[in-house]
Each structure stands twice: as C-alpha cells, then as structure tokens.
Design a protein around this motif. Structure first.
Motif, short mmCIF file in Angstrom:
data_model
loop_
_atom_site.label_atom_id
_atom_site.label_comp_id
_atom_site.label_asym_id
_atom_site.label_seq_id
_atom_site.Cartn_x
_atom_site.Cartn_y
_atom_site.Cartn_z
N GLU A 1 -0.42 19.22 8.40
CA GLU A 1 0.99 19.59 8.43
C GLU A 1 1.28 20.68 9.45
N ALA A 2 0.39 21.68 9.57
CA ALA A 2 0.62 22.80 10.49
C ALA A 2 0.55 22.33 11.95
N LEU A 3 -0.44 21.48 12.26
CA LEU A 3 -0.51 20.94 13.62
C LEU A 3 0.69 20.04 13.90
N GLY A 4 1.09 19.30 12.88
CA GLY A 4 2.30 18.49 13.01
C GLY A 4 3.50 19.35 13.32
N LEU A 5 3.59 20.50 12.68
CA LEU A 5 4.70 21.42 12.93
C LEU A 5 4.69 21.89 14.38
N LEU A 6 3.52 22.21 14.91
CA LEU A 6 3.44 22.62 16.32
C LEU A 6 3.91 21.51 17.24
N VAL A 7 3.51 20.30 16.95
CA VAL A 7 3.92 19.16 17.77
C VAL A 7 5.43 18.94 17.69
N ILE A 8 5.97 18.99 16.48
CA ILE A 8 7.41 18.74 16.34
C ILE A 8 8.23 19.88 16.95
N LEU A 9 7.70 21.10 16.92
CA LEU A 9 8.39 22.20 17.59
C LEU A 9 8.36 22.02 19.11
N ALA A 10 7.24 21.53 19.63
CA ALA A 10 7.17 21.22 21.06
C ALA A 10 8.17 20.10 21.41
N LEU A 11 8.25 19.10 20.55
CA LEU A 11 9.21 18.02 20.76
C LEU A 11 10.63 18.55 20.72
N THR A 12 10.90 19.48 19.84
CA THR A 12 12.22 20.11 19.77
C THR A 12 12.56 20.81 21.09
N LEU A 13 11.58 21.49 21.66
CA LEU A 13 11.80 22.15 22.95
C LEU A 13 12.09 21.14 24.06
N VAL A 14 11.38 20.02 24.06
CA VAL A 14 11.59 19.00 25.08
C VAL A 14 12.98 18.38 24.95
N VAL A 15 13.37 18.05 23.73
CA VAL A 15 14.70 17.47 23.51
C VAL A 15 15.77 18.49 23.88
N SER A 16 15.53 19.74 23.55
CA SER A 16 16.48 20.81 23.92
C SER A 16 16.59 20.93 25.43
N PHE A 17 15.46 20.80 26.11
CA PHE A 17 15.47 20.85 27.58
C PHE A 17 16.34 19.72 28.13
N PHE A 18 16.15 18.52 27.62
CA PHE A 18 16.99 17.40 28.06
C PHE A 18 18.46 17.72 27.86
N LEU A 19 18.80 18.18 26.68
CA LEU A 19 20.20 18.45 26.35
C LEU A 19 20.79 19.53 27.25
N PHE A 20 20.13 20.67 27.33
CA PHE A 20 20.73 21.81 28.02
C PHE A 20 20.52 21.80 29.53
N ASN A 21 19.43 21.25 30.00
CA ASN A 21 19.17 21.24 31.44
C ASN A 21 20.06 20.24 32.18
N TYR A 22 20.39 19.14 31.56
CA TYR A 22 21.14 18.09 32.25
C TYR A 22 22.59 17.94 31.77
N ARG A 23 23.06 18.84 30.92
CA ARG A 23 24.39 18.67 30.34
C ARG A 23 25.51 18.74 31.37
N LYS A 24 25.38 19.60 32.37
CA LYS A 24 26.42 19.68 33.40
C LYS A 24 26.45 18.40 34.23
N GLN A 25 25.29 17.89 34.52
CA GLN A 25 25.19 16.67 35.32
C GLN A 25 25.71 15.46 34.56
N LEU A 26 25.40 15.37 33.26
CA LEU A 26 25.77 14.19 32.48
C LEU A 26 27.13 14.32 31.80
N GLY A 27 27.62 15.52 31.66
CA GLY A 27 28.92 15.73 31.05
C GLY A 27 29.00 15.15 29.65
#
Length: 155
Positions: A102-128
């Motif tokens: 469960e703890a390693l799973g949490l690290l992975v899902i937190l990393a996934l959260t960062l990646v999804v956040s990067f997609f959302l916030f890094n490209y939001r101006k471009q994608l509108g």
C-alpha cells in the motif's frame, strides 16, 4: 487543424490497454478478502464506480491528448510524459492489489498525481477550454490518492 480521429483512437487504445494490463494484476481487486478487510476511507465509492470512473476518465483523457498532440510542437516531451503516466497507471495495480504494498502504491499514485497535474497546469493556456477534458482524471486521481493514503495510515 481539425480533430484527428486516428490520433484519438491511438490514445484511446493505449489508455484502455493500460487499464487492461493493470487489471491483470488486480486479481480479485475490490472484491478480494484482503481489500474487504482493510480499514477504508468513509468516502470510498462502491466497487462498480471504479469502472465507470476509469472509463469516463480515459475517454476524456484521450480527447485531451488528441488536442494536445495537435497543438504542441514538442511532441517528444508530450509522448515521454504520456508514457510515464501510462507506466505509473499500470504500475499501481500490481503494487497495491497483487503485492499488497500500500505504501509503495501511495508513492506511485502520488507521482501519477504530479504527472496529471503537470498536464493540466502546464498546457492549460495552450489548450484553453479543452483542458476540461483532463479534469475528471485530475479530480479522480486526487480522490484515489486520498483513498490510498487513508489505507496506508489506518491499516
């Protein structure tokens, strides 16, 4: 450029393929005795909701990726981040459901959260307004992270 159905289908196949591969490692998943006996968060949705959520997420995310792929010039960066997201998404299932880490799973899902956040916030101006298509993923991954964290802390 207009909507490219082939690009959309490619992302759709990869996204649902990742879910299927991850699903191979879920074994009995939410219906397993191990999972049933865990102390889970009071906001844990019923088992059927997970399939509905991921289907919606991957449909929307495929629309998002099609638009990003059309608009972003640095396709190599987009592809690498996307593939990292795929690996994290697949990797969580065997860690959590198969190995019961469960703890390693949490690290992975937190990393996934960062990646999804990067997609959302890094490209939001471009994608509108098209950024709305990644919101289901972003919201769900926050919820899923909280569910995983609750299990780590309460078990």
């Amino acid at each position: 450029m207009k909507f490219n159905i082939l690009t959309f289908v490619i992302f759709l196949v990869i996204n649902f393929g990742a879910l299927a591969i991850g699903g191979l490692f879920t074994t009995e998943g939410v219906s397993s005795t191990w999972y049933a006996e865990l102390n889970k968060a009071p906001w844990t949705p019923p088992g059927w909701f997970f399939g509905f959520a991921w289907t919606t997420i991957m449909l929307c995310f495929s629309f998002y990726m099609e638009k990003l792929w059309r608009l972003e010039e640095n396709k190599k960066q987009v592809l690498l981040i996307f593939l990292f997201q795929v690996l994290l998404n697949i990797g969580w299932n065997p860690l959590f459901f198969y190995l019961h880490e469960e703890a390693l799973g949490l690290l992975v899902i937190l990393a996934l959260t960062l990646v999804v956040s990067f997609f959302l916030f890094n490209y939001r101006k471009q994608l509108g307004a098209a950024s709305i298509f990644i919101l289901p993923y972003f919201i769900w991954i926050l919820v899923a992270s909280s569910l995983n964290a609750y299990i780590v802390w309460m078990n």
